[in-house]
Design an enzyme around this catalytic site. Structure first.
Site, PDB file in Angstrom:
ATOM      1  N   SER A 141       0.756  -1.059   0.114  1.00 52.23           N
ATOM      2  CA  SER A 141      -0.031   0.131   0.025  1.00 52.23           C
ATOM      3  C   SER A 141       0.699   1.222   0.125  1.00 52.23           C
ATOM      4  O   SER A 141       1.864   1.323   0.609  1.00 52.23           O
ATOM      5  CB  SER A 141      -0.899  -0.052   1.043  1.00 52.23           C
ATOM      6  OG  SER A 141      -1.516   1.192   1.431  1.00 52.23           O
ATOM      7  N   TYR A 154      -1.717  -1.053  10.130  1.00 50.17           N
ATOM      8  CA  TYR A 154      -1.897  -1.739   8.701  1.00 50.17           C
ATOM      9  C   TYR A 154      -0.748  -1.238   7.954  1.00 50.17           C
ATOM     10  O   TYR A 154      -0.067  -2.160   7.076  1.00 50.17           O
ATOM     11  CB  TYR A 154      -3.299  -1.074   8.110  1.00 50.17           C
ATOM     12  CG  TYR A 154      -3.165  -1.117   6.860  1.00 50.17           C
ATOM     13  CD1 TYR A 154      -4.034  -2.203   6.314  1.00 50.17           C
ATOM     14  CD2 TYR A 154      -3.067  -0.129   5.520  1.00 50.17           C
ATOM     15  CE1 TYR A 154      -4.397  -2.467   4.758  1.00 50.17           C
ATOM     16  CE2 TYR A 154      -3.102  -0.591   4.358  1.00 50.17           C
ATOM     17  CZ  TYR A 154      -3.913  -1.556   4.167  1.00 50.17           C
ATOM     18  OH  TYR A 154      -4.159  -1.891   2.560  1.00 50.17           O
TER      19      TYR A 154
END
Length: 246
Positions: A141, A154
């Site tokens: 990401s 995350y």
């Protein structure tokens, strides 16, 4: 047909979003596709039906990637059905956001279990069982570089995925297997959109110089490039597929 006709691609978390688009794109490129899902079979089966209706070949395969035994069975299933796996796309993941102060043990453990251990489980199995000349593509990401608030756990899992990808590249020396990561920016998927107010989505859609959210097809196209013949000399890289967000 392309030279990839007999090759097999395993896409984790492929019942929707980026995973489903990737499965469909790889099928169009001539791969036989294994559409993995964790719990809900219906959308995975719908993806397979769409692939088959377009003339491609695909099957579903249930497995919770956080469970090592389930991942072993997933590869067993692929070998029994098609003789092996040539491409692994590690797409399965969850995104539950909170500040570090407000992150409880359950949220931390679940995020680590799916996003980090899940990728580790499939990488370990692929290291032993992927056919020589294969491709491994892990989904990271762009938050690893952007470092927004509330993404601490995350982003940490995705940074670890990038690190494992680079190291595995070296460990697979001599087998002709490439290992790369793709780091999408804001992408219009259920995972990204759920729970975000409209004004937040609007702001994020303007964050990139291209002034739009990414679409699952944008990410699937990059995955297809890495999985196909034109990506053969790309190895050990993280591609920031994010429209230019720095």
């Amino acid at each position: 047909m392309t030279q990839q006709t007999q090759k097999v691609a395993l896409v984790t978390g492929a019942s929707g979003g980026i995973g489903a688009e990737t499965a469909k794109r790889l099928a169009r490129d001539g791969f036989t596709v294994i559409v993995n899902y964790a719990g809900n079979a219906a959308p995975a089966e719908a993806t397979v039906r769409e692939i088959e209706a377009a003339g491609g070949k695909a099957i579903t395969a249930q497995a919770d990637v956080s469970d090592p035994a389930a991942v072993r069975r997933l590869f067993d299933h692929a070998e029994a059905a098609f003789g092996g796996v040539d491409v692994l796309v590690n797409n399965a993941g969850i995104m539950k956001l909170a500040s570090l102060a407000d992150t409880d043990d359950a949220l931390f453990d679940q995020t680590i279990a799916v996003n980090l251990k899940g990728v580790f489980n499939t990488l370990r199995e692929a290291s032993r069982r992927l056919r020589d000349g294969g491709r491994i593509i892990n989904i990271s990401s762009s938050v690893v570089g952007l470092l927004p608030v509330n993404y601490g756990v995350y982003a940490a899992t995705k940074a670890a995925v990038e690190t494992m990808s680079a190291i595995l590249t070296k460990e697979l020396r001599g087998r002709g297997i490439t290992v790369n990561a793709i780091a999408p920016g804001p992408t219009a998927t259920k995972l990204f959109l759920d729970g975000k107010p409209a004004e937040v989505v609007e702001r994020l859609s303007k964050a990139a110089p291209l002034e739009r959210l990414g679409q699952p097809e944008d990410i699937a196209s990059t995955i297809a490039f890495l999985a196909g013949p034109d990506g053969a000399w790309v190895n050990g890289q993280t591609l920031r597929v994010n429209g230019g967000i720095i």
